[in-house]
Design a protein around this motif. Structure first.
Motif, PDB file in Angstrom:
ATOM      1  N   LEU A 169      26.666  40.209  50.338  1.00  0.00           N
ATOM      2  CA  LEU A 169      27.995  39.626  50.498  1.00  0.00           C
ATOM      3  C   LEU A 169      28.847  40.444  51.468  1.00  0.00           C
ATOM      4  O   LEU A 169      29.741  39.901  52.127  1.00  0.00           O
ATOM      5  N   ALA A 170      28.580  41.732  51.565  1.00  0.00           N
ATOM      6  CA  ALA A 170      29.323  42.582  52.509  1.00  0.00           C
ATOM      7  C   ALA A 170      29.056  42.171  53.955  1.00  0.00           C
ATOM      8  O   ALA A 170      29.845  42.494  54.845  1.00  0.00           O
ATOM      9  N   GLN A 171      27.978  41.457  54.192  1.00  0.00           N
ATOM     10  CA  GLN A 171      27.621  41.049  55.550  1.00  0.00           C
ATOM     11  C   GLN A 171      28.300  39.750  55.985  1.00  0.00           C
ATOM     12  O   GLN A 171      28.168  39.345  57.136  1.00  0.00           O
ATOM     13  N   ARG A 172      29.024  39.121  55.076  1.00  0.00           N
ATOM     14  CA  ARG A 172      29.670  37.855  55.409  1.00  0.00           C
ATOM     15  C   ARG A 172      30.942  38.066  56.220  1.00  0.00           C
ATOM     16  O   ARG A 172      31.483  39.171  56.290  1.00  0.00           O
ATOM     17  N   GLU A 173      31.423  36.980  56.766  1.00  0.00           N
ATOM     18  CA  GLU A 173      32.595  37.032  57.659  1.00  0.00           C
ATOM     19  C   GLU A 173      33.852  37.447  56.908  1.00  0.00           C
ATOM     20  O   GLU A 173      34.737  38.109  57.469  1.00  0.00           O
ATOM     21  N   ASN A 174      33.961  37.037  55.627  1.00  0.00           N
ATOM     22  CA  ASN A 174      35.153  37.348  54.842  1.00  0.00           C
ATOM     23  C   ASN A 174      34.796  38.226  53.650  1.00  0.00           C
ATOM     24  O   ASN A 174      33.661  38.201  53.159  1.00  0.00           O
ATOM     25  N   ALA A 175      35.753  38.987  53.174  1.00  0.00           N
ATOM     26  CA  ALA A 175      35.593  39.709  51.917  1.00  0.00           C
ATOM     27  C   ALA A 175      35.766  38.733  50.756  1.00  0.00           C
ATOM     28  O   ALA A 175      36.371  37.665  50.910  1.00  0.00           O
ATOM     29  N   ALA A 176      35.212  39.098  49.600  1.00  0.00           N
ATOM     30  CA  ALA A 176      35.279  38.204  48.441  1.00  0.00           C
ATOM     31  C   ALA A 176      35.552  39.005  47.177  1.00  0.00           C
ATOM     32  O   ALA A 176      35.101  40.146  47.029  1.00  0.00           O
ATOM     33  N   ALA A 177      36.297  38.384  46.259  1.00  0.00           N
ATOM     34  CA  ALA A 177      36.572  38.987  44.955  1.00  0.00           C
ATOM     35  C   ALA A 177      36.639  37.882  43.917  1.00  0.00           C
ATOM     36  O   ALA A 177      36.956  36.729  44.229  1.00  0.00           O
ATOM     37  N   ARG A 178      36.324  38.237  42.693  1.00  0.00           N
ATOM     38  CA  ARG A 178      36.422  37.306  41.555  1.00  0.00           C
ATOM     39  C   ARG A 178      37.374  37.907  40.534  1.00  0.00           C
ATOM     40  O   ARG A 178      37.282  39.090  40.209  1.00  0.00           O
ATOM     41  N   VAL A 179      38.262  37.072  40.001  1.00  0.00           N
ATOM     42  CA  VAL A 179      39.242  37.524  39.026  1.00  0.00           C
ATOM     43  C   VAL A 179      39.086  36.677  37.765  1.00  0.00           C
ATOM     44  O   VAL A 179      39.108  35.441  37.837  1.00  0.00           O
ATOM     45  N   SER A 180      38.925  37.335  36.617  1.00  0.00           N
ATOM     46  CA  SER A 180      38.665  36.636  35.356  1.00  0.00           C
ATOM     47  C   SER A 180      39.876  36.697  34.440  1.00  0.00           C
ATOM     48  O   SER A 180      40.538  37.735  34.328  1.00  0.00           O
ATOM     49  N   PHE A 181      40.119  35.578  33.759  1.00  0.00           N
ATOM     50  CA  PHE A 181      41.225  35.458  32.804  1.00  0.00           C
ATOM     51  C   PHE A 181      40.679  34.940  31.472  1.00  0.00           C
ATOM     52  O   PHE A 181      39.700  34.206  31.440  1.00  0.00           O
ATOM     53  N   GLY A 182      41.371  35.287  30.390  1.00  0.00           N
ATOM     54  CA  GLY A 182      41.100  34.670  29.098  1.00  0.00           C
ATOM     55  C   GLY A 182      40.202  35.486  28.201  1.00  0.00           C
ATOM     56  O   GLY A 182      39.192  36.032  28.633  1.00  0.00           O
ATOM     57  N   LYS A 183      40.597  35.562  26.932  1.00  0.00           N
ATOM     58  CA  LYS A 183      39.788  36.183  25.901  1.00  0.00           C
ATOM     59  C   LYS A 183      39.876  35.357  24.637  1.00  0.00           C
ATOM     60  O   LYS A 183      40.755  34.500  24.485  1.00  0.00           O
ATOM     61  N   PHE A 184      38.980  35.624  23.703  1.00  0.00           N
ATOM     62  CA  PHE A 184      38.946  34.896  22.448  1.00  0.00           C
ATOM     63  C   PHE A 184      40.313  34.935  21.771  1.00  0.00           C
ATOM     64  O   PHE A 184      40.930  35.992  21.650  1.00  0.00           O
ATOM     65  N   GLY A 185      40.774  33.781  21.337  1.00  0.00           N
ATOM     66  CA  GLY A 185      42.060  33.674  20.676  1.00  0.00           C
ATOM     67  C   GLY A 185      43.213  33.373  21.598  1.00  0.00           C
ATOM     68  O   GLY A 185      44.338  33.139  21.140  1.00  0.00           O
ATOM     69  N   ASP A 186      42.973  33.372  22.911  1.00  0.00           N
ATOM     70  CA  ASP A 186      44.041  33.067  23.872  1.00  0.00           C
ATOM     71  C   ASP A 186      43.481  32.150  24.959  1.00  0.00           C
ATOM     72  O   ASP A 186      42.838  32.604  25.910  1.00  0.00           O
ATOM     73  N   ASP A 187      43.702  30.858  24.787  1.00  0.00           N
ATOM     74  CA  ASP A 187      43.238  29.853  25.753  1.00  0.00           C
ATOM     75  C   ASP A 187      44.347  29.427  26.710  1.00  0.00           C
ATOM     76  O   ASP A 187      44.203  28.442  27.425  1.00  0.00           O
ATOM     77  N   SER A 188      45.448  30.165  26.753  1.00  0.00           N
ATOM     78  CA  SER A 188      46.627  29.709  27.483  1.00  0.00           C
ATOM     79  C   SER A 188      46.353  29.520  28.968  1.00  0.00           C
ATOM     80  O   SER A 188      46.915  28.611  29.599  1.00  0.00           O
ATOM     81  N   THR A 189      45.493  30.359  29.544  1.00  0.00           N
ATOM     82  CA  THR A 189      45.283  30.253  30.992  1.00  0.00           C
ATOM     83  C   THR A 189      44.581  28.962  31.392  1.00  0.00           C
ATOM     84  O   THR A 189      44.643  28.560  32.560  1.00  0.00           O
ATOM     85  N   LEU A 190      43.932  28.291  30.446  1.00  0.00           N
ATOM     86  CA  LEU A 190      43.306  27.006  30.765  1.00  0.00           C
ATOM     87  C   LEU A 190      44.329  25.991  31.257  1.00  0.00           C
ATOM     88  O   LEU A 190      44.009  25.111  32.060  1.00  0.00           O
ATOM     89  N   SER A 191      45.562  26.102  30.761  1.00  0.00           N
ATOM     90  CA  SER A 191      46.586  25.120  31.098  1.00  0.00           C
ATOM     91  C   SER A 191      47.422  25.511  32.320  1.00  0.00           C
ATOM     92  O   SER A 191      48.254  24.730  32.772  1.00  0.00           O
ATOM     93  N   TRP A 192      47.207  26.697  32.857  1.00  0.00           N
ATOM     94  CA  TRP A 192      47.952  27.088  34.050  1.00  0.00           C
ATOM     95  C   TRP A 192      47.495  26.248  35.239  1.00  0.00           C
ATOM     96  O   TRP A 192      46.330  25.844  35.330  1.00  0.00           O
ATOM     97  N   SER A 193      48.401  26.014  36.152  1.00  0.00           N
ATOM     98  CA  SER A 193      48.035  25.274  37.368  1.00  0.00           C
ATOM     99  C   SER A 193      47.148  26.146  38.256  1.00  0.00           C
ATOM    100  O   SER A 193      47.149  27.384  38.144  1.00  0.00           O
ATOM    101  N   ASP A 194      46.406  25.513  39.146  1.00  0.00           N
ATOM    102  CA  ASP A 194      45.589  26.272  40.089  1.00  0.00           C
ATOM    103  C   ASP A 194      46.444  27.236  40.904  1.00  0.00           C
ATOM    104  O   ASP A 194      46.067  28.401  41.117  1.00  0.00           O
ATOM    105  N   ASP A 195      47.601  26.758  41.354  1.00  0.00           N
ATOM    106  CA  ASP A 195      48.478  27.608  42.168  1.00  0.00           C
ATOM    107  C   ASP A 195      48.922  28.846  41.401  1.00  0.00           C
ATOM    108  O   ASP A 195      48.948  29.962  41.952  1.00  0.00           O
ATOM    109  N   ASP A 196      49.275  28.659  40.120  1.00  0.00           N
ATOM    110  CA  ASP A 196      49.720  29.797  39.314  1.00  0.00           C
ATOM    111  C   ASP A 196      48.568  30.778  39.065  1.00  0.00           C
ATOM    112  O   ASP A 196      48.777  31.996  39.077  1.00  0.00           O
ATOM    113  N   LEU A 197      47.367  30.256  38.840  1.00  0.00           N
ATOM    114  CA  LEU A 197      46.221  31.129  38.611  1.00  0.00           C
ATOM    115  C   LEU A 197      45.876  31.930  39.864  1.00  0.00           C
ATOM    116  O   LEU A 197      45.601  33.134  39.791  1.00  0.00           O
ATOM    117  N   ILE A 198      45.907  31.278  41.009  1.00  0.00           N
ATOM    118  CA  ILE A 198      45.594  31.967  42.258  1.00  0.00           C
ATOM    119  C   ILE A 198      46.639  33.039  42.558  1.00  0.00           C
ATOM    120  O   ILE A 198      46.313  34.156  42.971  1.00  0.00           O
TER     121      ILE A 198
END
Length: 448
Positions: free
Chosen positions: A335-364
């Motif tokens: 992946l380091a050889q690609r044109e752009n850098a990349a990252a993954r960001v994870s949300f949510g844990k057991f007992g808290d599903d609130s991020t499922l309802s966030w808009s894409d814009d808010d999550l990004i």
């Protein structure tokens, strides 16, 4: 011979493929799934013109199942390993090196926790082996209760929670010792006089093999190969899908009569399908709860000043919205050889599903802001993908091994039926491959 595999995730696809290899071209194999794609919670999307995994992006490399399957399918060239960089741990508002010499974050000695926990906690770890240990063989408690009692709450929240969160999307409070840490439970059962002694006994032997592996072009390569090689017919299920005993086998709506069935479905779906056929199995499966999560994949300018680490895990109690960050362009050489850098960001844990309802814009926006906080870099995404996983991961809570034993015992006398999936003997991809393989062998043995 006609066999139905209910569930088109990695477990079901492996079961279908194995059934084909065991039973030959004369068997009709039907895969039933509600999704508009195969793979379940494994999914490869496209970001900035490149494939990106939006579910799991790695597997435990020290287990043989996935590398062996890739070789068997002629995909060995797709196997990649990480660059070897270490992750960081974000705690108390700053980054720390991930402690070494631990078992899922549980220390073997106080020195590995230095800088991460306070002096009182270090002293507690140092003297733990001198305090009497109350452990009852075959008992099961949550990980937090054990660790906090013996080493202190800071060890559980700052060291253990981030690692358990990455595996189960849960925490030490929601995960049981026996299912998540079987070697530790075995050492305690065998009479280890302290947790320190038990950790020493449970530590895996040294190995030079990479801890993790990945697939160069994403999991879709494996999923597509399994689908093709299984030569299965794929049928879309509905909420009304039912399973019943037939005169000469089984009946699966909407497939009809079949000789045998593999249920490669999540625990709640398995519980519903078995409700009238095996109330005991259904009741045990219904007791397995699920955790939800959200993943945001970011494409960044190539010169983004990300640290030289594979990722950042977040301790419990930090004022961040995200629970973990994968610095993909640092973690994987390809992946380091690609044109752009990349990252993954994870949300949510057991007992808290609130991020499922966030808009894409808010999550990004939250992903970019939290990533900037933990890296100190200017984060300006040039592309983003959001993937929601409602009920994506089973929680291996206290008593999980008993529930699994109850399920498997209750269906043992139901000829032509097998259960498989991530809720049984491991949530990782290798465990799912093993589960699907075992289910296929059970069915094939009964069709001889």
């Amino acid at each position: 011979m006609r066999i139905a595999v209910v569930g088109g995730g990695i477990t079901g696809l492996v079961a279908a493929y194995r059934l084909r290899t065991l039973l030959g071209s004369g068997a009709e194999i039907v895969v039933v799934d509600r999704a508009d794609r195969v793979g379940g919670i494994l999914h490869t999307g496209e970001l900035a013109g490149e494939p990106v995994d939006l579910g799991a992006e790695a597997f435990v490399g020290r287990r043989p199942e996935v590398p062996e399957l890739l070789r068997e399918l002629g995909l060995e060239s797709q196997l990649v390993v990480p660059a070897g960089l270490r992750p960081l741990l974000w705690s108390d508002g700053r980054a720390h090196p991930l402690p070494e010499g631990t078992l899922m974050g549980i220390p073997l000695a106080a020195e590995s926790m230095r800088g991460l926990v306070d002096a009182e906690t270090l002293a507690r770890i140092d003297t733990e082996s001198s305090r009497p240990l109350a452990w009852y063989p075959d008992a099961d408690i949550d990980v937090y209760s054990l660790i906090a009692d013996r080493f202190g709450a800071q060890v559980a929240e700052r060291s253990v929670d981030p690692l358990l969160g990455g595996v189960y999307a849960g925490s030490s409070r929601s995960i049981g010792v026996r299912a998540a840490l079987p070697t530790l439970a075995a050492a305690l059962d065998d009479g280890a006089p302290s947790l320190t002694h038990a950790v020493a006994a449970a530590m895996p032997p040294p190995s030079s093999a990479p801890v993790f592996g990945g697939i160069r072009d994403g999991y879709r390569v494996l999923l597509e190969a399994l689908s093709a090689r299984s030569a299965a017919k794929f049928v879309t299920a509905t909420a009304a899908t039912r399973l019943a005993r037939g005169l000469r086998g089984w009946v699966v709506d909407p497939v009809g009569a079949v000789n045998a069935v593999v249920l490669a479905t999540p625990a709640p779906v398995t519980a519903r399908l078995l409700r009238t056929l095996s109330p005991a199995a259904a009741g045990a499966a219904a007791g397995i709860e699920l955790s939800s999560s959200v993943l945001v994949a970011l494409a960044l300018p190539r010169d983004t000043a990300l640290p030289q680490n594979s990722g950042i895990l977040v301790a419990t109690g930090e004022p961040l919205r995200a629970k973990a960050f994968t610095l993909s362009s640092r973690k994987w050489t390809h992946l380091a050889q690609r044109e752009n850098a990349a990252a993954r960001v994870s949300f949510g844990k057991f007992g808290d599903d609130s991020t499922l309802s966030w808009s894409d814009d808010d999550l990004i926006a939250a992903a970019a802001e939290d990533l900037a906080t933990v890296t100190g870099a200017t984060i300006e995404p040039i592309g983003a993908l959001v993937q929601r996983w409602p009920g994506g991961l089973a929680q291996y809570a206290p008593g999980h091994t008993d529930r699994v034993a109850e399920i498997e015992s209750a269906i043992a006398n139901l000829d032509g039926l097998a259960v498989a999936g991530a809720y049984l003997h491991g949530v990782g991809v290798p465990a799912c491959v093993a589960s699907g393989t075992a289910a296929a062998h059970r069915i094939a043995a009964g069709q001889g």
